[in-house]
Design an enzyme around this catalytic site. Structure first.
Site, PDB file in Angstrom:
ATOM      1  N   TRP A 150       1.508  -1.050   0.036  1.00 19.13           N
ATOM      2  CA  TRP A 150       0.266   0.204  -0.135  1.00 19.13           C
ATOM      3  C   TRP A 150       0.950   1.174  -0.124  1.00 19.13           C
ATOM      4  O   TRP A 150       1.936   0.845   0.894  1.00 19.13           O
ATOM      5  CB  TRP A 150      -0.786   0.541   1.326  1.00 19.13           C
ATOM      6  CG  TRP A 150      -2.260   0.900   2.114  1.00 19.13           C
ATOM      7  CD1 TRP A 150      -3.032   0.534   2.762  1.00 19.13           C
ATOM      8  CD2 TRP A 150      -2.723   0.733   1.321  1.00 19.13           C
ATOM      9  NE1 TRP A 150      -3.785   0.973   3.241  1.00 19.13           N
ATOM     10  CE2 TRP A 150      -3.640   1.902   1.990  1.00 19.13           C
ATOM     11  CE3 TRP A 150      -3.181   1.567  -0.801  1.00 19.13           C
ATOM     12  CZ2 TRP A 150      -5.304   2.621   1.298  1.00 19.13           C
ATOM     13  CZ3 TRP A 150      -3.985   2.429  -0.964  1.00 19.13           C
ATOM     14  CH2 TRP A 150      -5.081   3.004  -0.333  1.00 19.13           C
ATOM     15  N   HIS A 174      -0.271   5.098   3.791  1.00 22.90           N
ATOM     16  CA  HIS A 174       0.122   4.617   5.083  1.00 22.90           C
ATOM     17  C   HIS A 174       0.297   5.967   5.892  1.00 22.90           C
ATOM     18  O   HIS A 174      -0.149   5.705   6.790  1.00 22.90           O
ATOM     19  CB  HIS A 174       1.543   3.498   5.215  1.00 22.90           C
ATOM     20  CG  HIS A 174       0.847   2.028   4.976  1.00 22.90           C
ATOM     21  ND1 HIS A 174       0.428   1.386   5.533  1.00 22.90           N
ATOM     22  CD2 HIS A 174       1.666   1.382   3.763  1.00 22.90           C
ATOM     23  CE1 HIS A 174       0.325   0.002   5.169  1.00 22.90           C
ATOM     24  NE2 HIS A 174       0.985   0.349   3.955  1.00 22.90           N
ATOM     25  N   ASP A 184       7.336  -1.819   5.661  1.00 22.25           N
ATOM     26  CA  ASP A 184       7.591  -1.426   3.886  1.00 22.25           C
ATOM     27  C   ASP A 184       8.994  -1.774   3.521  1.00 22.25           C
ATOM     28  O   ASP A 184       9.541  -2.412   2.919  1.00 22.25           O
ATOM     29  CB  ASP A 184       7.379  -0.885   3.235  1.00 22.25           C
ATOM     30  CG  ASP A 184       5.131  -1.254   2.654  1.00 22.25           C
ATOM     31  OD1 ASP A 184       5.728  -2.400   3.052  1.00 22.25           O
ATOM     32  OD2 ASP A 184       5.026  -0.221   2.443  1.00 22.25           O
ATOM     33  N   ARG A 227      11.130  -5.388   5.010  1.00 15.07           N
ATOM     34  CA  ARG A 227      10.620  -6.573   4.232  1.00 15.07           C
ATOM     35  C   ARG A 227      11.016  -7.068   2.714  1.00 15.07           C
ATOM     36  O   ARG A 227      10.652  -8.820   3.136  1.00 15.07           O
ATOM     37  CB  ARG A 227       9.124  -6.606   3.870  1.00 15.07           C
ATOM     38  CG  ARG A 227       8.792  -5.710   2.504  1.00 15.07           C
ATOM     39  CD  ARG A 227       7.256  -5.911   2.087  1.00 15.07           C
ATOM     40  NE  ARG A 227       6.636  -6.967   1.927  1.00 15.07           N
ATOM     41  CZ  ARG A 227       5.103  -6.977   0.915  1.00 15.07           C
ATOM     42  NH1 ARG A 227       4.769  -5.788   0.911  1.00 15.07           N
ATOM     43  NH2 ARG A 227       5.342  -8.176   1.257  1.00 15.07           N
ATOM     44  N   HIS A 242       1.483  -9.090   5.041  1.00 11.46           N
ATOM     45  CA  HIS A 242       1.347  -7.129   4.546  1.00 11.46           C
ATOM     46  C   HIS A 242      -0.297  -7.787   4.094  1.00 11.46           C
ATOM     47  O   HIS A 242      -0.668  -7.152   3.352  1.00 11.46           O
ATOM     48  CB  HIS A 242       2.545  -6.560   3.714  1.00 11.46           C
ATOM     49  CG  HIS A 242       3.667  -6.416   4.196  1.00 11.46           C
ATOM     50  ND1 HIS A 242       3.821  -5.010   4.498  1.00 11.46           N
ATOM     51  CD2 HIS A 242       4.403  -7.078   5.095  1.00 11.46           C
ATOM     52  CE1 HIS A 242       4.573  -4.926   5.176  1.00 11.46           C
ATOM     53  NE2 HIS A 242       4.957  -6.164   5.646  1.00 11.46           N
ATOM     54  N   HIS A 275       0.562  -0.306  10.783  1.00 11.77           N
ATOM     55  CA  HIS A 275       0.990  -0.547   9.326  1.00 11.77           C
ATOM     56  C   HIS A 275       0.754  -1.355   8.542  1.00 11.77           C
ATOM     57  O   HIS A 275      -0.234  -1.410   7.525  1.00 11.77           O
ATOM     58  CB  HIS A 275       2.738  -1.145   8.696  1.00 11.77           C
ATOM     59  CG  HIS A 275       3.207  -0.995   7.034  1.00 11.77           C
ATOM     60  ND1 HIS A 275       3.121   0.126   6.211  1.00 11.77           N
ATOM     61  CD2 HIS A 275       2.648  -2.343   6.412  1.00 11.77           C
ATOM     62  CE1 HIS A 275       3.311  -0.737   5.657  1.00 11.77           C
ATOM     63  NE2 HIS A 275       3.109  -1.978   5.132  1.00 11.77           N
ATOM     64  N   HIS A 323      -4.668  -5.754  -0.838  1.00 12.88           N
ATOM     65  CA  HIS A 323      -4.331  -6.762  -0.136  1.00 12.88           C
ATOM     66  C   HIS A 323      -4.447  -8.116   0.673  1.00 12.88           C
ATOM     67  O   HIS A 323      -4.739  -8.291   1.986  1.00 12.88           O
ATOM     68  CB  HIS A 323      -3.444  -5.685   0.924  1.00 12.88           C
ATOM     69  CG  HIS A 323      -2.816  -5.102   0.746  1.00 12.88           C
ATOM     70  ND1 HIS A 323      -0.888  -5.586   1.435  1.00 12.88           N
ATOM     71  CD2 HIS A 323      -1.908  -4.520  -0.057  1.00 12.88           C
ATOM     72  CE1 HIS A 323      -0.335  -4.409   0.620  1.00 12.88           C
ATOM     73  NE2 HIS A 323      -1.246  -4.011  -0.070  1.00 12.88           N
ATOM     74  N   HIS A 334      -2.447  -4.452  -8.845  1.00 14.04           N
ATOM     75  CA  HIS A 334      -2.211  -4.176  -7.773  1.00 14.04           C
ATOM     76  C   HIS A 334      -1.495  -2.053  -7.237  1.00 14.04           C
ATOM     77  O   HIS A 334      -1.659  -1.721  -5.928  1.00 14.04           O
ATOM     78  CB  HIS A 334      -0.944  -4.751  -7.137  1.00 14.04           C
ATOM     79  CG  HIS A 334      -0.790  -5.180  -5.727  1.00 14.04           C
ATOM     80  ND1 HIS A 334      -1.790  -5.870  -4.728  1.00 14.04           N
ATOM     81  CD2 HIS A 334      -0.376  -3.821  -4.641  1.00 14.04           C
ATOM     82  CE1 HIS A 334      -1.437  -5.429  -3.198  1.00 14.04           C
ATOM     83  NE2 HIS A 334      -0.478  -4.450  -3.587  1.00 14.04           N
ATOM     84  N   ASP A 390      -2.542   0.640  -4.878  1.00 11.70           N
ATOM     85  CA  ASP A 390      -1.953   1.095  -3.451  1.00 11.70           C
ATOM     86  C   ASP A 390      -1.711   2.503  -3.661  1.00 11.70           C
ATOM     87  O   ASP A 390      -1.588   3.197  -2.502  1.00 11.70           O
ATOM     88  CB  ASP A 390      -0.090   0.129  -3.966  1.00 11.70           C
ATOM     89  CG  ASP A 390      -0.020  -0.812  -2.992  1.00 11.70           C
ATOM     90  OD1 ASP A 390      -1.593  -0.943  -1.621  1.00 11.70           O
ATOM     91  OD2 ASP A 390       0.507  -1.981  -3.004  1.00 11.70           O
TER      92      ASP A 390
END
Ligand SMILES: *[C@@H]1O[C@H](CO)[C@@H](O)[C@H](O)[C@H]1NC(C)=O
Ligand SMILES: *[C@@H]1O[C@H](CO)[C@@H](O)[C@H](O)[C@H]1NC(C)=O
Ligand SMILES: *[C@@H]1O[C@H](CO)[C@@H](O)[C@H](O)[C@H]1NC(C)=O
Ligand SMILES: *[C@@H]1O[C@H](CO)[C@@H](O)[C@H](O)[C@H]1NC(C)=O
Length: 300
Positions: free
Chosen positions: A21, A26, A65, A68, A80, A136, A146, A169, A173
């Site tokens: 995202w 966020h 993020d 990860r 996530h 998050h 998600h 996606h 996002d």
């Protein structure tokens, strides 16, 4: 150890197949939450996150993020999202037992890190990390893709966005929110701060005033799985109505910057507002529980 979240988060968006995202979403969620938490909640998390400014939540919103794809943070890569194996557009819905992977999903991660925040036996640095993950993941759950399995949450669906090529996606996002706010922002914190102020106003006295009353209903601190499953299922329901209203095949190669954007924008706005409001309520429940104990946040 100090990390430069801004630089790391920017790097992450250029990784192939990044499924995050966007930082705008966020950070906005975090700023909205900071407008709604109780003063005692703010004090607790400002201390735990070692930041006594109004940016204490926003500044950590994209940390998950940024780690990860690192060797250290790889364990968290599946935290996530939850891959709902439904069949849009005819059937939508998330099922925890069916859809949460063995090594975890966003719903089990919410349970894990909420439990860590409440665990007096954990080191403060562990609870600090847990707070960053929770900030998050509440955001992630509210992005419909998600909470969907089709084509890796839309990452493998190629579409057009104002004539450029993107994957679906990424559109959900980042692109929809960015277009709503007038284009791609080099300074997501400033844009997010202003957007959060508007959405906070909309919740307190504007278009969301009535509906927001129910947003935090049914939250159970001792059952984070059930609580976040309600959010995931609701988020996933937009897959059938707004993300893939004609199904996954029909959207391939389509231009989404026009009519599709007009229908999607109110969903993004609502989901960001809800996520911020719910994050505040969840952090309040955690801080309230802890205030009944003598949990030290540690020597700062
Ligand atoms: C608090 O967080 C903001 C946003 O990340 C950052 O700019 C600021 O330097 C931080 N302040 C402290 C005291 O750490
Ligand atoms: C819970 O969090 C810890 C610490 O980040 C992590 O190592 C572990 O894999 C997580 N467990 C689950 C089931 O998500
Ligand atoms: C916030 O609201 C004002 C007044 O309605 C509007 O002019 C502005 O574009 C909005 N900004 C954002 C970031 O939503
Ligand atoms: C999940 O959402 C679907 C619609 O998308 C709805 O029919 C179902 O009742 C919801 N399930 C739960 C447990 O909320």
């Amino acid at each position: 150890m100090r990390l430069d979240y801004g630089v790391l988060a920017l790097g992450a968006t250029f990784l192939p197949g990044a499924v995050a995202w966007g930082s705008l979403g966020h950070i906005t969620v975090a700023y909205i939450a900071s407008h709604f938490v109780k003063d005692t909640t703010m004090t607790y998390f400002q201390e735990l996150l070692r930041n006594d400014t109004e940016h204490y939540l926003a500044g950590v919103a994209t940390w998950a993020d940024s780690i990860r794809y690192t060797r250290w943070g790889r364990f968290s890569k599946d935290f996530h999202f939850i891959d709902a194996k439904d069949a849009p557009p005819s059937y939508c819905g998330v099922d925890f037992d069916r859809d949460c992977k063995a090594d975890g999903c966003v719903v089990s991660a919410m349970a894990n890190y909420t439990a860590q925040l409440l665990d007096a036996g954990l080191w403060p640095w562990r609870r600090n990390q847990a707070a960053k993950f929770v900030v998050h993941f509440v955001g992630d759950i509210h992005q419909p893709l998600h909470a969907e399995n089709v084509a890796q949450g839309g990452n493998a669906i190629h579409v057009k966005w104002d004539s450029s090529e993107l994957n679906l996606h990424h559109v959900w996002d980042s692109s929809i929110a960015e277009k709503m706010l007038g284009g791609n922002r080099r300074k997501p914190y400033d844009a997010a701060f202003k957007w959060a102020a508007n959405l906070t106003e909309a919740i307190k006295s504007g278009k969301y005033q009535a509906s927001s009353k129910s947003w935090a209903e049914g939250m159970i601190l001792d059952n984070p799985i059930a609580t976040s499953m309600v959010w995931a299922n609701e988020s996933n329901s937009y897959i059938c109505t707004h993300v893939l209203p004609e199904g996954p095949e029909a959207i391939v190669g389509e231009e989404l910057g026009g009519e599709y954007f007009e229908k999607a924008a109110p969903v993004i706005e609502l989901q960001v507002a809800k996520a911020g409001y719910r994050l505040a309520a969840w952090l309040d429940l955690i801080a309230d529980r802890l205030s009944g104990t003598t949990l030290p946040v540690g020597e700062l």
